[in-house]
Design an enzyme around this catalytic site. Structure first.
Site, PDB file in Angstrom:
ATOM      1  N   GLU A  51       0.852  -1.189   0.000  1.00  0.00           N
ATOM      2  CA  GLU A  51       0.000   0.000   0.000  1.00  0.00           C
ATOM      3  C   GLU A  51       0.893   1.245   0.000  1.00  0.00           C
ATOM      4  OE1 GLU A  51      -3.359   1.865   3.002  1.00  0.00           O
ATOM      5  OE2 GLU A  51      -2.989  -0.291   3.045  1.00  0.00           O
ATOM      6  N   ASP A  62      -5.455  10.073   9.083  1.00  0.00           N
ATOM      7  CA  ASP A  62      -4.196   9.421   9.424  1.00  0.00           C
ATOM      8  C   ASP A  62      -3.801   9.664  10.873  1.00  0.00           C
ATOM      9  OD1 ASP A  62      -3.942   8.504   6.848  1.00  0.00           O
ATOM     10  OD2 ASP A  62      -2.705  10.179   6.181  1.00  0.00           O
TER      11      ASP A  62
END
EC number: 4.2.1.20
Length: 255
Positions: A51, A62
């Protein structure tokens, strides 16, 4: 290239009696020169899917470790064109599935059709857009499918069963179950409600289910066996690289 590439790679791991391993690294981290070396090492030493983060200035979904790493990449001038150009150059040497993860704005600025075309040509198998609601992403999902790129559905504790069923109709690649892992006595444990949520996802989706929740140590993988098909880890890998160690060493421990 096939839109089922990501599912195929995870199912291959399952056939070997283990979880699929999905390491995450922001594009261009820790620097331009070292990034592709790290990606090739991850692939060589057992990553099933890799990824790659698409750096963005406002990464609202995040955690602090990933956010700091992504912002550093932005400061270094990393963008989507750089990531896709590098992937085009190295893709033939990477056997893992390749997934891009990020936010909608950079993709929109790139141009949706142009992005789909260039990403496909570079060898991208799937895409996660953290801030794209399902309803707004249907047309984009269909566009990506034309280029054999899977738009990965994101679900979590707050996703109701009927919405999971809706997501499952268009889901390709795998289902990404987002969770925050609680810690007790320094050892991360999987809360019962997460286990129930994973069971629901496994029931609804006919594609593999991967859990992203902040893995810290290899022993945690044992707890996931039978609950999910793959595990995603990002912060642990970033911290490992920050300590001066290689991705090869990281994968040897986790594999």
């Amino acid at each position: 290239m096939s839109i089922t590439k990501l599912a195929d790679k995870i199912n291959e791991a399952k056939a070997e009696g283990r979880l699929g391993l999905i390491p995450f690294l922001p594009g261009g981290y820790p620097n331009r020169d070292q990034f592709w070396k790290e990606i090739l090492e991850l692939d060589e030493h057992g990553a099933d899917v890799i990824e790659i983060g698409m750096p963005f200035s406002d990464p609202v979904a995040d955690g602090p470790v990933v956010e700091a790493a992504s912002l550093k990449c932005l400061e270094d001038g990393i963008n989507l064109k750089w990531i896709l150009a590098g992937l085009s150059e190295h893709r033939a040497k990477i056997s893992a599935g390749v997934l891009l993860m990020g936010y909608y704005n950079p993709v929109l600025q790139y141009g949706l059709e142009e992005f789909a075309k260039d990403a496909s040509a570079a060898g991208v198998n799937g895409l996660i857009i953290a801030d794209l609601p399902y309803e707004e992403g249907v047309e984009f999902r269909d566009l990506l499918a034309k280029y054999d790129i899977a738009l990965i559905p994101l679900v979590g504790l707050n996703t109701e069963a009927d919405r999971m069923a809706l997501y499952s109709k268009g889901g390709n690649g795998f289902c990404y179950y987002v969770s925050v892992l609680g810690t007790t006595g320094g050892t991360a444990t999987l809360p019962e409600e997460i286990k129930q949520g994973l069971a629901k996802a496994q029931e609804v989706f006919d594609i593999p289910v991967a859990l992203g929740f902040g893995l810290k140590e290899p022993s945690q993988l044992k707890e996931l066996e039978g609950l999910v098909d793959a595990a995603v880890f990002g912060s642990a890998l970033i911290k490992h690289i920050d300590s001066g160690k290689s991705s090869a060493e990281f994968m040897k421990v986790w594999k």
